[in-house]
Write a protein that holds these residues in place. Structure first.
Motif, mmCIF file in Angstrom:
data_model
loop_
_atom_site.group_PDB
_atom_site.id
_atom_site.type_symbol
_atom_site.label_atom_id
_atom_site.label_comp_id
_atom_site.label_asym_id
_atom_site.label_seq_id
_atom_site.Cartn_x
_atom_site.Cartn_y
_atom_site.Cartn_z
ATOM 1 N N MET A 1 0.835 -1.191 0.000
ATOM 2 C CA MET A 1 0.000 0.000 0.000
ATOM 3 C C MET A 1 0.870 1.242 0.000
ATOM 4 S SD MET A 1 -3.312 -0.315 0.231
ATOM 5 C CE MET A 1 -4.332 -1.724 0.134
ATOM 6 N N ALA A 2 0.352 2.351 -0.514
ATOM 7 C CA ALA A 2 1.100 3.607 -0.539
ATOM 8 C C ALA A 2 1.116 4.220 0.840
ATOM 9 C CB ALA A 2 0.436 4.581 -1.517
ATOM 10 N N LYS A 3 2.156 5.038 1.028
ATOM 11 C CA LYS A 3 2.189 5.720 2.312
ATOM 12 C C LYS A 3 1.030 6.695 2.379
ATOM 13 C CE LYS A 3 5.551 9.094 0.675
ATOM 14 N NZ LYS A 3 6.870 9.638 0.834
ATOM 15 N N LYS A 4 0.465 6.823 3.557
ATOM 16 C CA LYS A 4 -0.662 7.723 3.736
ATOM 17 C C LYS A 4 -0.161 9.134 3.937
ATOM 18 C CE LYS A 4 -4.161 4.643 5.171
ATOM 19 N NZ LYS A 4 -5.468 4.595 5.693
ATOM 20 N N GLU A 5 -0.928 10.093 3.441
ATOM 21 C CA GLU A 5 -0.553 11.483 3.607
ATOM 22 C C GLU A 5 -0.837 11.908 5.040
ATOM 23 O OE1 GLU A 5 -1.200 15.804 1.563
ATOM 24 O OE2 GLU A 5 -2.756 14.317 1.280
ATOM 25 N N THR A 6 0.170 12.437 5.669
ATOM 26 C CA THR A 6 0.027 13.018 6.994
ATOM 27 C C THR A 6 0.741 14.350 6.987
ATOM 28 O OG1 THR A 6 2.068 12.046 7.844
ATOM 29 C CG2 THR A 6 0.064 10.718 8.072
ATOM 30 N N LYS A 7 0.548 15.133 8.048
ATOM 31 C CA LYS A 7 1.241 16.412 8.114
ATOM 32 C C LYS A 7 2.748 16.211 8.196
ATOM 33 C CE LYS A 7 -2.580 19.006 9.851
ATOM 34 N NZ LYS A 7 -2.979 20.242 10.411
ATOM 35 N N GLU A 8 3.193 15.089 8.792
ATOM 36 C CA GLU A 8 4.614 14.821 8.922
ATOM 37 C C GLU A 8 5.180 14.209 7.642
ATOM 38 O OE1 GLU A 8 2.401 13.171 11.256
ATOM 39 O OE2 GLU A 8 2.404 15.006 12.438
ATOM 40 N N ASN A 9 4.353 13.534 6.858
ATOM 41 C CA ASN A 9 4.816 12.792 5.704
ATOM 42 C C ASN A 9 3.819 12.937 4.551
ATOM 43 O OD1 ASN A 9 6.407 11.115 4.202
ATOM 44 N ND2 ASN A 9 5.665 9.233 5.128
ATOM 45 N N PRO A 10 3.715 14.151 3.973
ATOM 46 C CA PRO A 10 2.721 14.334 2.921
ATOM 47 C C PRO A 10 3.119 13.624 1.628
ATOM 48 C CG PRO A 10 4.052 16.301 3.150
ATOM 49 C CD PRO A 10 4.472 15.351 4.236
ATOM 50 N N VAL A 11 2.118 13.153 0.893
ATOM 51 C CA VAL A 11 2.344 12.542 -0.412
ATOM 52 C C VAL A 11 2.228 13.666 -1.425
ATOM 53 C CG1 VAL A 11 1.453 10.903 -2.102
ATOM 54 C CG2 VAL A 11 1.395 10.332 0.332
ATOM 55 N N SER A 12 3.248 13.821 -2.251
ATOM 56 C CA SER A 12 3.209 14.874 -3.262
ATOM 57 C C SER A 12 2.277 14.470 -4.401
ATOM 58 C CB SER A 12 4.611 15.146 -3.800
ATOM 59 O OG SER A 12 5.046 14.085 -4.630
ATOM 60 N N PHE A 13 1.896 15.450 -5.190
ATOM 61 C CA PHE A 13 1.065 15.201 -6.363
ATOM 62 C C PHE A 13 1.778 14.227 -7.298
ATOM 63 C CE2 PHE A 13 -0.131 16.191 -10.733
ATOM 64 C CZ PHE A 13 -1.509 16.045 -10.660
ATOM 65 N N GLU A 15 4.108 11.990 -6.585
ATOM 66 C CA GLU A 15 4.146 10.644 -6.009
ATOM 67 C C GLU A 15 2.797 9.945 -6.191
ATOM 68 O OE1 GLU A 15 7.292 11.075 -2.319
ATOM 69 O OE2 GLU A 15 5.263 11.859 -2.058
ATOM 70 N N ALA A 16 1.725 10.691 -5.980
ATOM 71 C CA ALA A 16 0.389 10.113 -6.106
ATOM 72 C C ALA A 16 0.108 9.710 -7.554
ATOM 73 C CB ALA A 16 -0.667 11.101 -5.607
ATOM 74 N N ILE A 17 0.520 10.539 -8.506
ATOM 75 C CA ILE A 17 0.316 10.214 -9.922
ATOM 76 C C ILE A 17 1.110 8.967 -10.304
ATOM 77 C CG2 ILE A 17 0.924 10.974 -12.279
ATOM 78 C CD1 ILE A 17 -1.657 12.185 -11.425
ATOM 79 N N LEU A 18 2.370 8.905 -9.860
ATOM 80 C CA LEU A 18 3.188 7.729 -10.164
ATOM 81 C C LEU A 18 2.582 6.461 -9.578
ATOM 82 C CD1 LEU A 18 6.814 9.120 -9.715
ATOM 83 C CD2 LEU A 18 5.685 8.455 -11.852
ATOM 84 N N LYS A 19 2.102 6.552 -8.340
ATOM 85 C CA LYS A 19 1.489 5.389 -7.702
ATOM 86 C C LYS A 19 0.214 4.993 -8.447
ATOM 87 C CE LYS A 19 1.067 2.143 -4.732
ATOM 88 N NZ LYS A 19 1.916 0.965 -4.855
#
Length: 89
Positions: A1-13, A15-19
């Motif tokens: 599973m992909a890492k979840k977006e959090t304030k400490e570890n946001p998923v960039s646009f 990264e989300a597109i690649l996933k």
């Protein structure tokens, strides 16, 4: 599973597109068990929603530029709130 977006570890646009592209590729291959396909589909939907939210944020920032007396002026941007009520910058 992909890492979840959090304030400490946001998923960039990006990264989300690649996933999302990776997930689509896996699903299109047809070589995944049904349970895995369902999990991939759910994760893909989350990545799609994340991308959509990020694009909406950018659109709002762009709309903050308005023409006044023939000039573009930047209006203060008030962050939008996410589903949890937190302000998103």
């Amino acid at each position: 599973m992909a890492k979840k977006e959090t304030k400490e570890n946001p998923v960039s646009f990006e990264e989300a597109i690649l996933k999302l592209e990776q997930i689509v590729g896996e699903l299109e291959s047809g070589d995944v068990p049904l349970e895995t396909a369902i999990e991939l589909f759910q994760e893909g939907m989350l990545m799609s929603q994340l991308c959509s939210q990020k694009l909406e944020q950018v659109e709002q920032k762009i709309e903050a530029l308005v023409e006044e007396n023939g000039e573009l002026r930047k209006k203060p941007f008030v962050g939008i709130t996410d589903d949890s009520g937190d302000t998103v910058e």
